[in-house]
Design a protein around this motif. Sequence first.
Motif: not given
Lengths: 243, 381
Positions: B194-201
């Motif tokens: 989830p944190a990775s997706r947020r970082e990517q976003a």
Amino acid sequence: MTEPGRQAVVCVERLSKYFGSGNARVDALIDINMEVFPGQVVGLMGPSGSGKTTLLNCMACILEPSGGRLTLDGEAVYDDHWLKADLRRLRLDKIGFIFQYPNLLPFLDATDNVAVVLHLAGLGAAAAHKRAVELLDYLEVGHRKRALPKQLSGGEAQRVAIARALANQPRIILADEPTAPLDSARARIVMDLLRRIAIDQSAAIIVVTHDEMILDRFDHIYRLRDGRLETDEVTRAPVGADY
Amino acid sequence: MNLAYRDIKHNFLRFVLTNFGLSLLLGIVIMMTGVYGGLIDDALRQARAANADLWVVEAGTNGPFAESSRIPGDTRELVSRVYGVQRAGSVTYQSVQTELNGAPHRLFLIGFEPGRPGGPRQISAGRNILRSHYEMIVDRSAGLALGQEVLLGTRDHKFSVVGLMRNEVTSSGDPVAYITLRDAQALQFELAPPASRREQARGGSLETNDQINAVIAKVSPHVPVAEAAAALSRWKHLTALTQTQQETLLSKFVIEKARKQQLLIMVLLVIVSAVIIALIIYTMTMDKVRSIATLKFVGAPDRTIIGLIVQQSLSLGITGYVAGLALVFTFRPFFPRRLVFDPESVVAVFAITIVVCLAASTLGIRLALRVDPAEALSAAG
């Protein structure tokens, strides 16, 4: 009672002892004079507080007198002050002591209770053991030589205590009411034993006692009252005459 | 004739019971030296395991144990080229907590480059790490078996235990585990999905940070370590610490308070032991007052009386110490942390016990020497 040609083993001259000072001073012994010769059994009698045990302690070099003179086995040990530096050695070599209660060391058997005194005098283990066994046999408790004090009867324990007192062949034996814990028959046996020792070892024996039943066992009786020598009685014929 | 021995033999049960109590007390003193030794040894083990001559860390820090240290991943290549440096290896250190059979397990992870300095000192079972990912060598105290799998990291990577070590723990008692540097870096920097997706976003970088905590350097035997350290110190962003400095940092600073606390507890225990031994000796002497008076009356010298008390005191101390030592060594495997006994500390505790016994017996000796021989005349005994 000086006997010409014989030297007293214990000679007490003008011996005094007091405790405290000033108004609180208590005179326990006042100008005591007495002599005890080899082979004699002497009784020291008197009511409680008369100074018997104090006198015995002074003669045993446990308690320092306040004045007078004390000679033991021909050697002056006190003359208004101690003349000997090593009183412990003097006690060990010259004095045997029999307590009212045997006071045997509870962790040593009968033989070792006797041998311990010999060890203290510097005798080797084997020699001390041999002499201890001989003494126990002499006092007819040899059959109990391996028994601990708690396994001995009162009479047997007292005999072991006597053997301990004799261990170093002392010239002076001091006994503080040795017959007190014994019945009259055993008391007489112990006194006869002391008489035999006095003669066999040419020792002077001084016995503090309250026991009137054993008076006939003494050669001489000194009676004390309030720290003073009250009477001085000869009760038996001279040593060796009838024994 | 040994009076002390005869008295002990006569009251043997009492001696045994007294001795048992004393052995428990001395056992605790001995145990504390083991805990103290274990604390220091565990702390130094981390540094010693690396078998380093020089520790290259972030400039101005005392890393990697005393302070946090982060240096670029390519520092090892720079260090390797410095004059005198024979070999070098990058390492990372991190604590992790995972679950095994429902129970939390703490591990101290060391990331290293297989074949380079910084790896495990000795493997007691299994093999070294051969694959570049998801293999682990772990200390036996972790309770893991060869072949067992452990989930680590935010993405639950499965690490397989391929080797086991002995006695490799941190100063806080956590078992040490070795994994490859790349895995360690991934665990340190990778984000949970989830944190990775947020970082990517938000347009952030997803690249793994190539950072390490230290470089371990082995210096050529022909070059003084100080010379190599001086050469490395010319790099403004790096600090070079010798192995001795690193060990000093660990033993003097990192575990200083714990060390002092344990030392204080040991001192207090020794004082308590001294008081208890003194009371035991005093009571034993009190029980013998009449015998002592009789001995003195019949002419026993003071040295006989002193000998009796000192010998009994020493007998108590020596047998208590031996029994205490036996107890500690019997129960040693059950302690959650390592007890480390070096011969010096075992001998030191023995010497302290003897000194304490001698000192404690003075109270009994004082009493015995004051016993009036005339007491033998009084009352029944």
